[in-house]
Scaffold this motif. Structure first.
Motif, PDB file in Angstrom:
ATOM      1  N   VAL A  11       0.836  -1.198   0.000  1.00 43.03           N
ATOM      2  CA  VAL A  11       0.000   0.000   0.000  1.00 43.03           C
ATOM      3  C   VAL A  11       0.870   1.247   0.000  1.00 43.03           C
ATOM      4  CG1 VAL A  11      -1.677   1.352   1.328  1.00 43.03           C
ATOM      5  CG2 VAL A  11      -1.967  -1.122   1.109  1.00 43.03           C
ATOM      6  N   LEU A  12       1.906   1.279   0.855  1.00 41.02           N
ATOM      7  CA  LEU A  12       2.795   2.439   0.892  1.00 41.02           C
ATOM      8  C   LEU A  12       3.516   2.600  -0.433  1.00 41.02           C
ATOM      9  CD1 LEU A  12       4.154   4.790   2.323  1.00 41.02           C
ATOM     10  CD2 LEU A  12       5.802   3.182   3.308  1.00 41.02           C
ATOM     11  N   SER A  13       4.033   1.497  -1.003  1.00 40.60           N
ATOM     12  CA  SER A  13       4.720   1.576  -2.291  1.00 40.60           C
ATOM     13  C   SER A  13       3.795   2.113  -3.366  1.00 40.60           C
ATOM     14  CB  SER A  13       5.236   0.189  -2.700  1.00 40.60           C
ATOM     15  OG  SER A  13       6.148  -0.320  -1.765  1.00 40.60           O
ATOM     16  N   ALA A  14       2.552   1.613  -3.376  1.00 39.67           N
ATOM     17  CA  ALA A  14       1.606   1.993  -4.421  1.00 39.67           C
ATOM     18  C   ALA A  14       1.071   3.396  -4.219  1.00 39.67           C
ATOM     19  CB  ALA A  14       0.448   0.997  -4.459  1.00 39.67           C
ATOM     20  N   VAL A  15       0.706   3.745  -2.966  1.00 41.59           N
ATOM     21  CA  VAL A  15       0.201   5.083  -2.707  1.00 41.59           C
ATOM     22  C   VAL A  15       1.277   6.110  -3.020  1.00 41.59           C
ATOM     23  CG1 VAL A  15      -0.531   6.667  -0.885  1.00 41.59           C
ATOM     24  CG2 VAL A  15      -1.574   4.413  -1.060  1.00 41.59           C
ATOM     25  N   GLY A  16       2.531   5.810  -2.621  1.00 42.46           N
ATOM     26  CA  GLY A  16       3.627   6.712  -2.931  1.00 42.46           C
ATOM     27  C   GLY A  16       3.933   6.787  -4.410  1.00 42.46           C
ATOM     28  N   GLY A  17       3.646   5.707  -5.151  1.00 45.16           N
ATOM     29  CA  GLY A  17       3.932   5.704  -6.575  1.00 45.16           C
ATOM     30  C   GLY A  17       2.780   6.183  -7.427  1.00 45.16           C
ATOM     31  N   PHE A  18       1.551   5.714  -7.118  1.00 44.74           N
ATOM     32  CA  PHE A  18       0.404   6.057  -7.940  1.00 44.74           C
ATOM     33  C   PHE A  18      -0.148   7.437  -7.622  1.00 44.74           C
ATOM     34  CE2 PHE A  18       0.259   1.596  -9.038  1.00 44.74           C
ATOM     35  CZ  PHE A  18      -0.296   1.592 -10.311  1.00 44.74           C
ATOM     36  N   VAL A  19      -0.109   7.856  -6.385  1.00 45.58           N
ATOM     37  CA  VAL A  19      -0.768   9.106  -6.017  1.00 45.58           C
ATOM     38  C   VAL A  19       0.170  10.007  -5.225  1.00 45.58           C
ATOM     39  CG1 VAL A  19      -3.158   8.395  -6.166  1.00 45.58           C
ATOM     40  CG2 VAL A  19      -1.882   7.810  -4.136  1.00 45.58           C
ATOM     41  N   ASP A  20       1.407  10.107  -5.671  1.00 42.75           N
ATOM     42  CA  ASP A  20       2.315  11.082  -5.102  1.00 42.75           C
ATOM     43  C   ASP A  20       2.018  12.428  -5.760  1.00 42.75           C
ATOM     44  OD1 ASP A  20       3.282  10.658  -7.629  1.00 42.75           O
ATOM     45  OD2 ASP A  20       5.333  10.218  -7.030  1.00 42.75           O
ATOM     46  N   ILE A 225      -2.891  -6.436  -3.476  1.00 44.44           N
ATOM     47  CA  ILE A 225      -3.770  -5.538  -2.730  1.00 44.44           C
ATOM     48  C   ILE A 225      -3.298  -4.100  -2.882  1.00 44.44           C
ATOM     49  CG2 ILE A 225      -4.585  -4.867  -0.442  1.00 44.44           C
ATOM     50  CD1 ILE A 225      -4.458  -7.800   0.376  1.00 44.44           C
ATOM     51  N   GLY A 226      -2.015  -3.880  -2.640  1.00 43.82           N
ATOM     52  CA  GLY A 226      -1.499  -2.518  -2.576  1.00 43.82           C
ATOM     53  C   GLY A 226      -1.573  -1.750  -3.877  1.00 43.82           C
ATOM     54  N   PHE A 227      -1.070  -2.315  -4.965  1.00 46.56           N
ATOM     55  CA  PHE A 227      -0.971  -1.557  -6.210  1.00 46.56           C
ATOM     56  C   PHE A 227      -2.329  -1.313  -6.875  1.00 46.56           C
ATOM     57  CE2 PHE A 227       3.364  -2.874  -5.465  1.00 46.56           C
ATOM     58  CZ  PHE A 227       4.070  -1.726  -5.797  1.00 46.56           C
ATOM     59  N   GLY A 230      -3.755   1.647  -5.145  1.00 43.43           N
ATOM     60  CA  GLY A 230      -3.153   2.880  -5.652  1.00 43.43           C
ATOM     61  C   GLY A 230      -3.742   3.289  -6.991  1.00 43.43           C
ATOM     62  N   GLY A 231      -3.967   2.311  -7.874  1.00 43.55           N
ATOM     63  CA  GLY A 231      -4.572   2.603  -9.163  1.00 43.55           C
ATOM     64  C   GLY A 231      -5.983   3.138  -9.026  1.00 43.55           C
TER      65      GLY A 231
END
Length: 408
Positions: A11-20, A225-227, A230-231
């Protein structure tokens, strides 16, 4: 809930990547100018980053080593050095943009100039990275980033024409703005979803959490779950901007404009939640990019690294981390517009994407590291197709930037 906590690294990887800060800008601009016509870009980004994050997590779990740690060993020091220099420079520019995003979120909350908040934001990031345990860090900022779900709630509260919104997601249209601008926004949005630091952070995070081959299911749950979460958050940004701004074709340029539809739909509470979400996702991305820059350098040179290691025992790792933060502050204190810096960052990111993702595909097929856990036929096919998209985005990024004058 247990599965969600287990997936907080993803979730952190995806939130930081998809919605930074990059995606807050790129996704909202895409919706305002072109409606839902870039939905396919986000879907392609989700599928592709899931595939490569799964490879990176599997490499970390099976070999016990992070991706960049193996790149030099597998591809040789010269090729790996090119990879290091390109990814490190882009990651540091991204770190500066994320610090700018944190400062802009605080400016939105306090009406105090973002330049006042930049050094304080950098200090706060450094303190969290220095003092907070990795698992606690990922849970706090990974889950706090889910406050961005307020955009999905706002979409329901806004006068949304759902059939029209759904129909727009199936259409590719320049909406009267010209195809060069459409494709420039597509490349920027694509680059924001597959930022180079995402897979380095995810792989190194797996090593920090001491994954083993027995944790492969956990690694995949982080990815699956995470990515996609983020999408979904990024798609919510596109949809809200589509409803609020696309009918008039207005181009967005500030976080205040991104948040305004939420305030319209949900009032002061909605605006406060949006500001909290902006702070959480940009602060989380600053943590990711700061660590990723230090991870890459330490792993290339064979230094001791990691948040689990005491600073005295990993002095060079923490020094690179501090240098990256200081460079980010210096860039922002030149008074460069953080949003404009984000647009340049996305173009640079698109250019260097092949240098990040090709080595992962190579290592994921090396039986010397993974034994019988190497990629299967379908994973290699998916990885190859996605790599072609990455190369196309890389080749097109600079010409499109020149043709459009760096976008809207």
């Amino acid at each position: 809930m247990r599965k969600l906590f287990a997936a907080t690294l993803g979730v952190l990887s995806a939130v930081g990547g998809f919605v930074d800060i990059g995606d807050l800008v790129a996704a909202s601009q895409a919706g305002a100018l072109f409606g839902m016509a870039h939905t396919w870009v986000l879907l392609a980004g989700v599928v592709g980053i899931c595939a490569y994050a799964e490879m990176a997590g599997r490499i970390a779990a099976v070999s016990g080593r992070a991706v960049f740690d193996l790149v030099r060993e597998r591809l040789g020091p010269r090729v790996a050095l090119l990879n290091l220099v390109a990814s490190w420079l882009v990651t540091v520019v991204t770190l500066a943009a994320e610090l700018g995003g944190v400062a802009l979120a605080l400016q939105l909350a306090t009406r105090v100039s973002h330049l006042f908040w930049v050094p304080l934001a950098a200090l706060a990031v450094w303190l969290v990275l220095w003092r907070l345990r990795f698992e606690l860090m990922e849970r706090i900022f990974g889950l706090a980033g889910l406050a961005l779900l307020v955009f999905a709630v706002a979409l329901v509260a806004l006068p949304t024409d759902w059939p029209e919104l759904g129909q727009g997601a199936w259409q590719i249209s320049a909406a009267g703005h010209g195809w060069p601008l459409y494709w420039f926004v597509a490349v920027a949005l694509f680059a924001s979803t597959v930022s180079p630091y995402e897979v380095f952070f995810f792989s190194s995070g797996g090593v920090e959490e001491r994954w083993s081959a027995a944790d492969l299911a956990r690694a995949r749950s982080n990815v699956l779950i995470g990515f996609p979460v983020g999408g979904f958050l990024a798609l919510s940004l596109v949809a809200v901007a589509t409803v609020a701004y696309h009918p008039s074709g207005v181009s967005l340029s500030t976080l205040d404009e991104v948040a305004r539809p939420v305030a319209t739909a949900l009032g002061g509470a909605g605006l406060a939640t949006a500001v909290l979400a902006f702070f959480a996702v940009t602060f989380g991305a600053a943590l990711e990019t700061g660590l990723s820059a230090a991870y890459a350098a330490a792993q290339y040179f064979g230094w001791q690294w990691g948040k689990r290691v005491r600073p005295r025992e990993a002095a060079r790792f923490h020094s690179v981390l501090l240098v990256g933060l200081l460079l980010g502050v210096v860039m922002l204190m030149t008074t460069v517009d953080p949003v404009r810096l984000t647009e340049y960052m996305l173009v640079l990111s698109a250019v260097v994407l092949p240098l990040t993702y090709l080595p992962i595909l190579v290592v994921a097929n090396d039986r010397g590291y993974l034994g019988d856990r190497v990629n299967g036929r379908w994973m290699n096919l998916l990885g190859a197709v996605f790599l072609l998209l990455i190369v196309a985005a890389s080749v097109a990024a600079i010409p499109l930037a020149i043709m459009t004058g760096m976008g809207p």
